[in-house]
Design a protein around this motif. Structure first.
Motif, mmCIF file in Angstrom:
data_model
loop_
_atom_site.group_PDB
_atom_site.id
_atom_site.type_symbol
_atom_site.label_atom_id
_atom_site.label_comp_id
_atom_site.label_asym_id
_atom_site.label_seq_id
_atom_site.Cartn_x
_atom_site.Cartn_y
_atom_site.Cartn_z
ATOM 1 N N PHE A 1 0.909 -1.124 -0.015
ATOM 2 C CA PHE A 1 -0.029 0.009 -0.010
ATOM 3 C C PHE A 1 0.888 1.422 -0.068
ATOM 4 O O PHE A 1 1.675 1.397 1.017
ATOM 5 C CB PHE A 1 -0.824 0.021 1.029
ATOM 6 C CG PHE A 1 -2.257 0.940 1.100
ATOM 7 C CD1 PHE A 1 -3.184 0.430 0.328
ATOM 8 C CD2 PHE A 1 -2.180 2.071 1.730
ATOM 9 C CE1 PHE A 1 -4.234 1.188 0.009
ATOM 10 C CE2 PHE A 1 -3.534 2.731 1.623
ATOM 11 C CZ PHE A 1 -4.459 2.602 0.845
ATOM 12 N N THR A 2 0.890 1.941 -1.357
ATOM 13 C CA THR A 2 1.816 3.002 -1.321
ATOM 14 C C THR A 2 1.054 4.510 -1.055
ATOM 15 O O THR A 2 -0.406 4.326 -1.323
ATOM 16 C CB THR A 2 2.477 3.074 -2.787
ATOM 17 O OG1 THR A 2 1.520 3.224 -3.418
ATOM 18 C CG2 THR A 2 3.139 1.768 -2.820
ATOM 19 N N PRO A 3 1.657 5.359 -0.780
ATOM 20 C CA PRO A 3 1.058 6.661 -0.766
ATOM 21 C C PRO A 3 0.219 7.037 -2.338
ATOM 22 O O PRO A 3 -1.152 7.565 -2.302
ATOM 23 C CB PRO A 3 1.826 7.716 -0.467
ATOM 24 C CG PRO A 3 3.111 7.047 0.091
ATOM 25 C CD PRO A 3 3.137 5.700 -0.515
ATOM 26 N N LYS A 4 0.519 6.724 -3.201
ATOM 27 C CA LYS A 4 -0.181 6.862 -4.638
ATOM 28 C C LYS A 4 -1.483 6.013 -4.645
ATOM 29 O O LYS A 4 -2.308 6.490 -5.104
ATOM 30 C CB LYS A 4 0.888 6.582 -5.832
ATOM 31 C CG LYS A 4 0.268 6.885 -7.091
ATOM 32 C CD LYS A 4 1.092 6.371 -8.193
ATOM 33 C CE LYS A 4 0.367 6.668 -9.669
ATOM 34 N NZ LYS A 4 1.317 6.212 -10.727
ATOM 35 N N ASN A 5 -1.236 4.881 -4.319
ATOM 36 C CA ASN A 5 -2.388 3.943 -4.108
ATOM 37 C C ASN A 5 -3.492 4.540 -3.045
ATOM 38 O O ASN A 5 -4.589 4.418 -3.345
ATOM 39 C CB ASN A 5 -2.249 2.602 -3.587
ATOM 40 C CG ASN A 5 -1.183 1.703 -4.803
ATOM 41 O OD1 ASN A 5 -1.225 2.097 -5.875
ATOM 42 N ND2 ASN A 5 -0.700 0.679 -4.382
ATOM 43 N N ALA A 6 -3.063 5.123 -1.793
ATOM 44 C CA ALA A 6 -3.794 5.687 -1.042
ATOM 45 C C ALA A 6 -4.638 6.879 -1.818
ATOM 46 O O ALA A 6 -6.080 7.003 -1.491
ATOM 47 C CB ALA A 6 -3.247 6.180 0.085
ATOM 48 N N LYS A 7 -3.840 7.545 -2.451
ATOM 49 C CA LYS A 7 -4.561 8.911 -3.197
ATOM 50 C C LYS A 7 -5.577 8.425 -4.240
ATOM 51 O O LYS A 7 -6.530 9.004 -4.278
ATOM 52 C CB LYS A 7 -3.427 9.486 -3.807
ATOM 53 C CG LYS A 7 -3.627 10.837 -4.295
ATOM 54 C CD LYS A 7 -2.306 11.668 -4.783
ATOM 55 C CE LYS A 7 -2.512 13.207 -4.896
ATOM 56 N NZ LYS A 7 -1.364 13.623 -5.332
ATOM 57 N N ASN A 8 -5.274 7.416 -4.989
ATOM 58 C CA ASN A 8 -6.288 6.938 -5.654
ATOM 59 C C ASN A 8 -7.412 6.361 -5.173
ATOM 60 O O ASN A 8 -8.530 6.581 -5.605
ATOM 61 C CB ASN A 8 -5.421 5.795 -6.686
ATOM 62 C CG ASN A 8 -4.299 6.267 -7.655
ATOM 63 O OD1 ASN A 8 -4.351 7.403 -7.872
ATOM 64 N ND2 ASN A 8 -3.564 5.298 -8.022
ATOM 65 N N VAL A 9 -7.349 5.777 -4.161
ATOM 66 C CA VAL A 9 -8.515 5.178 -3.365
ATOM 67 C C VAL A 9 -9.372 6.361 -2.928
ATOM 68 O O VAL A 9 -10.499 6.281 -2.816
ATOM 69 C CB VAL A 9 -8.140 4.165 -2.099
ATOM 70 C CG1 VAL A 9 -9.272 4.007 -1.210
ATOM 71 C CG2 VAL A 9 -7.232 2.738 -2.707
ATOM 72 N N LEU A 10 -8.585 7.354 -2.422
ATOM 73 C CA LEU A 10 -9.406 8.654 -1.872
ATOM 74 C C LEU A 10 -10.150 9.136 -3.167
ATOM 75 O O LEU A 10 -11.132 9.519 -2.874
ATOM 76 C CB LEU A 10 -8.295 9.416 -1.195
ATOM 77 C CG LEU A 10 -8.077 8.908 0.376
ATOM 78 C CD1 LEU A 10 -7.021 9.952 0.877
ATOM 79 C CD2 LEU A 10 -9.246 8.855 1.074
ATOM 80 N N ALA A 11 -9.392 9.273 -4.155
ATOM 81 C CA ALA A 11 -10.201 9.781 -5.384
ATOM 82 C C ALA A 11 -11.272 9.066 -5.768
ATOM 83 O O ALA A 11 -12.469 9.734 -5.963
ATOM 84 C CB ALA A 11 -9.168 10.149 -6.508
ATOM 85 N N VAL A 12 -11.215 7.917 -5.902
ATOM 86 C CA VAL A 12 -12.381 7.065 -6.424
ATOM 87 C C VAL A 12 -13.743 7.052 -4.947
ATOM 88 O O VAL A 12 -14.791 7.213 -5.158
ATOM 89 C CB VAL A 12 -11.912 5.615 -6.151
ATOM 90 C CG1 VAL A 12 -13.295 4.602 -6.636
ATOM 91 C CG2 VAL A 12 -11.090 5.528 -7.684
ATOM 92 N N ALA A 13 -13.218 7.269 -3.990
ATOM 93 C CA ALA A 13 -13.983 7.273 -2.711
ATOM 94 C C ALA A 13 -14.840 8.632 -2.847
ATOM 95 O O ALA A 13 -15.940 8.649 -2.539
ATOM 96 C CB ALA A 13 -13.584 7.021 -1.661
#
Length: 157
Positions: free
Chosen positions: A17-29
């Motif tokens: 789980f990388t910061p980029k993946n976290a950012k992508n998850v937040l954008a989708v949410a």
């Protein structure tokens, strides 16, 4: 959205789980979240209501009172108030028995007076500092234990 996989020392793939993946998850949410709220909210509220109902039923069962009367026995002295109420009902039952003697009626009168005093003491203890409240509750509980024991003996239990 796939998470990057990397091989661990024993050869198994583990997700990273990388910061980029976290950012992508937040954008989708942010995009999907508002659309899901009208669908999910009623189910969440119903679930929370069910949890609260189960909690209240368990608390009423522990106090030994009907769930409809649970609100009467709130606060830090709620359990003592429930015990006092139960003892008062038992004293009334003792007084109204067919085979009640004059001694039983006298005991019932003194018992009701004691219960009124205990109830007043427990109510007054609600506003006391913690140490004094605990001491008052302990004293009331001890007195109530003794009264309940005498009452049970008179009822033949």
């Amino acid at each position: 959205m796939a998470l990057r996989k990397r091989k661990s020392a024993d050869g198994d793939a583990e997700s990273r789980f990388t910061p980029k993946n976290a950012k992508n998850v937040l954008a989708v949410a942010k995009i999907i979240g508002p659309a899901l709220i009208p669908v999910v909210a009623p189910h969440v509220l119903r679930g929370l209501g069910e949890v609260r109902d189960r909690y209240d039923r368990g608390r009423a069962r522990r106090l030994g009172v009907p769930i409809e009367e649970l609100a009467r026995f709130s606060g830090r002295g709620g359990a003592l108030h429930a015990r006092i109420s139960g003892a008062a009902a038992a004293i009334t039952e003792l007084r109204e028995r067919q085979d009640a003697t004059a001694d039983d009626r006298t005991f019932a009168d003194r018992g009701e007076t004691t219960l009124r005093q205990l109830a007043a003491a427990v109510r007054a203890a609600e506003r006391m500092p913690t140490a004094r409240r605990k001491a008052a509750h302990k004293a009331a509980s001890t007195e109530l234990d003794q009264l309940e024991e005498r009452l049970l003996n008179r009822l033949g239990v």
